[in-house]
Design a protein around this motif. Sequence first.
Motif, PDB file in Angstrom:
ATOM      1  N   GLN A 107       0.789  -1.256   0.197  1.00 22.14           N
ATOM      2  CA  GLN A 107      -0.144   0.075  -0.002  1.00 22.14           C
ATOM      3  C   GLN A 107       0.963   1.106  -0.015  1.00 22.14           C
ATOM      4  OE1 GLN A 107       0.799  -1.886   2.649  1.00 22.14           O
ATOM      5  NE2 GLN A 107       0.631  -0.644   4.763  1.00 22.14           N
ATOM      6  N   GLY A 108       2.144   1.094   0.164  1.00 22.52           N
ATOM      7  CA  GLY A 108       3.020   2.400   0.187  1.00 22.52           C
ATOM      8  C   GLY A 108       2.982   2.949   1.697  1.00 22.52           C
ATOM      9  N   THR A 109       4.104   3.309   1.978  1.00 18.64           N
ATOM     10  CA  THR A 109       4.550   3.991   3.383  1.00 18.64           C
ATOM     11  C   THR A 109       5.483   5.321   3.069  1.00 18.64           C
ATOM     12  OG1 THR A 109       4.975   3.810   5.564  1.00 18.64           O
ATOM     13  CG2 THR A 109       6.341   2.676   4.018  1.00 18.64           C
ATOM     14  N   GLN A 110       4.924   6.418   3.654  1.00 15.22           N
ATOM     15  CA  GLN A 110       5.790   7.569   3.555  1.00 15.22           C
ATOM     16  C   GLN A 110       7.013   7.593   4.490  1.00 15.22           C
ATOM     17  OE1 GLN A 110       5.188  10.409   1.588  1.00 15.22           O
ATOM     18  NE2 GLN A 110       7.196  10.957   2.491  1.00 15.22           N
ATOM     19  N   VAL A 111       8.084   7.824   3.930  1.00  8.36           N
ATOM     20  CA  VAL A 111       9.422   8.067   4.556  1.00  8.36           C
ATOM     21  C   VAL A 111      10.010   9.382   4.196  1.00  8.36           C
ATOM     22  CG1 VAL A 111      11.868   7.445   4.948  1.00  8.36           C
ATOM     23  CG2 VAL A 111      10.231   5.544   4.790  1.00  8.36           C
ATOM     24  N   THR A 112       9.989  10.222   5.492  1.00  8.57           N
ATOM     25  CA  THR A 112      10.469  11.588   5.457  1.00  8.57           C
ATOM     26  C   THR A 112      11.714  11.913   6.133  1.00  8.57           C
ATOM     27  OG1 THR A 112       8.125  12.220   5.198  1.00  8.57           O
ATOM     28  CG2 THR A 112       9.406  14.229   5.718  1.00  8.57           C
ATOM     29  N   VAL A 113      12.723  12.153   5.553  1.00  7.53           N
ATOM     30  CA  VAL A 113      13.945  12.525   6.273  1.00  7.53           C
ATOM     31  C   VAL A 113      14.162  14.106   6.240  1.00  7.53           C
ATOM     32  CG1 VAL A 113      16.404  12.183   6.311  1.00  7.53           C
ATOM     33  CG2 VAL A 113      14.624  10.461   5.307  1.00  7.53           C
ATOM     34  N   SER A 114      13.961  14.666   7.467  1.00 10.85           N
ATOM     35  CA  SER A 114      14.054  16.200   7.738  1.00 10.85           C
ATOM     36  C   SER A 114      14.468  16.526   9.083  1.00 10.85           C
ATOM     37  CB  SER A 114      12.738  16.564   7.359  1.00 10.85           C
ATOM     38  OG  SER A 114      12.692  17.987   7.675  1.00 10.85           O
ATOM     39  N   SER A 115      15.192  17.508   9.121  1.00  5.02           N
ATOM     40  CA  SER A 115      15.591  17.961  10.496  1.00  5.02           C
ATOM     41  C   SER A 115      14.389  18.923  11.239  1.00  5.02           C
ATOM     42  CB  SER A 115      16.776  18.758  10.482  1.00  5.02           C
ATOM     43  OG  SER A 115      16.942  19.643   9.456  1.00  5.02           O
TER      44      SER A 115
END
Length: 115
Positions: A107-115
Motif C-alpha cells: 500500500q506504500g508508506t511515507q518516509v520523510t527525512v528532515s530536521s
Amino acid sequence: QVQLVQSGGGLVQPGGSLTLTCYASTNFFELSTMSWYRQVPGKQRDLVALITDAHSTDFADSVKGRFTISRDNAKKMVYLQMNRLKPEDTAVYYCNLQRMSAEYWGQGTQVTVSS
C-alpha cells in the motif's frame, strides 16, 4: 489473492535509521523475488533494493552501503533496513512481490527525512 501489508516509515532526522517491513499473504513467498521501490511526486517509481528467492541482493547505487534488504521465509516477511538516511531518501516506499508473470504491490508508506 495476494496481499502485501507494509509497516514502518515515518519522520526521521538526517543520519537516522528506519526499518520497513512487508508481510506477504501467499504460499509461494519463498519462490518470489521481493523488492522495495520508492516514488516522489511527479516522478517514476524507482527500484531501491531486491532480494531473490536464492537470497541474492541488489541495490540502487544511491543506497548502496546504507540500506540492507533481508527476508524471513518462515514469516513471509521482507525487511528494508535504512541507515544514514538523507533528505533525498524522502519518498513513498512500496513493497513488491514478483513470481513468474505475476506482480503485486504493497500500500506504500511515507518516509520523510528532515530536521
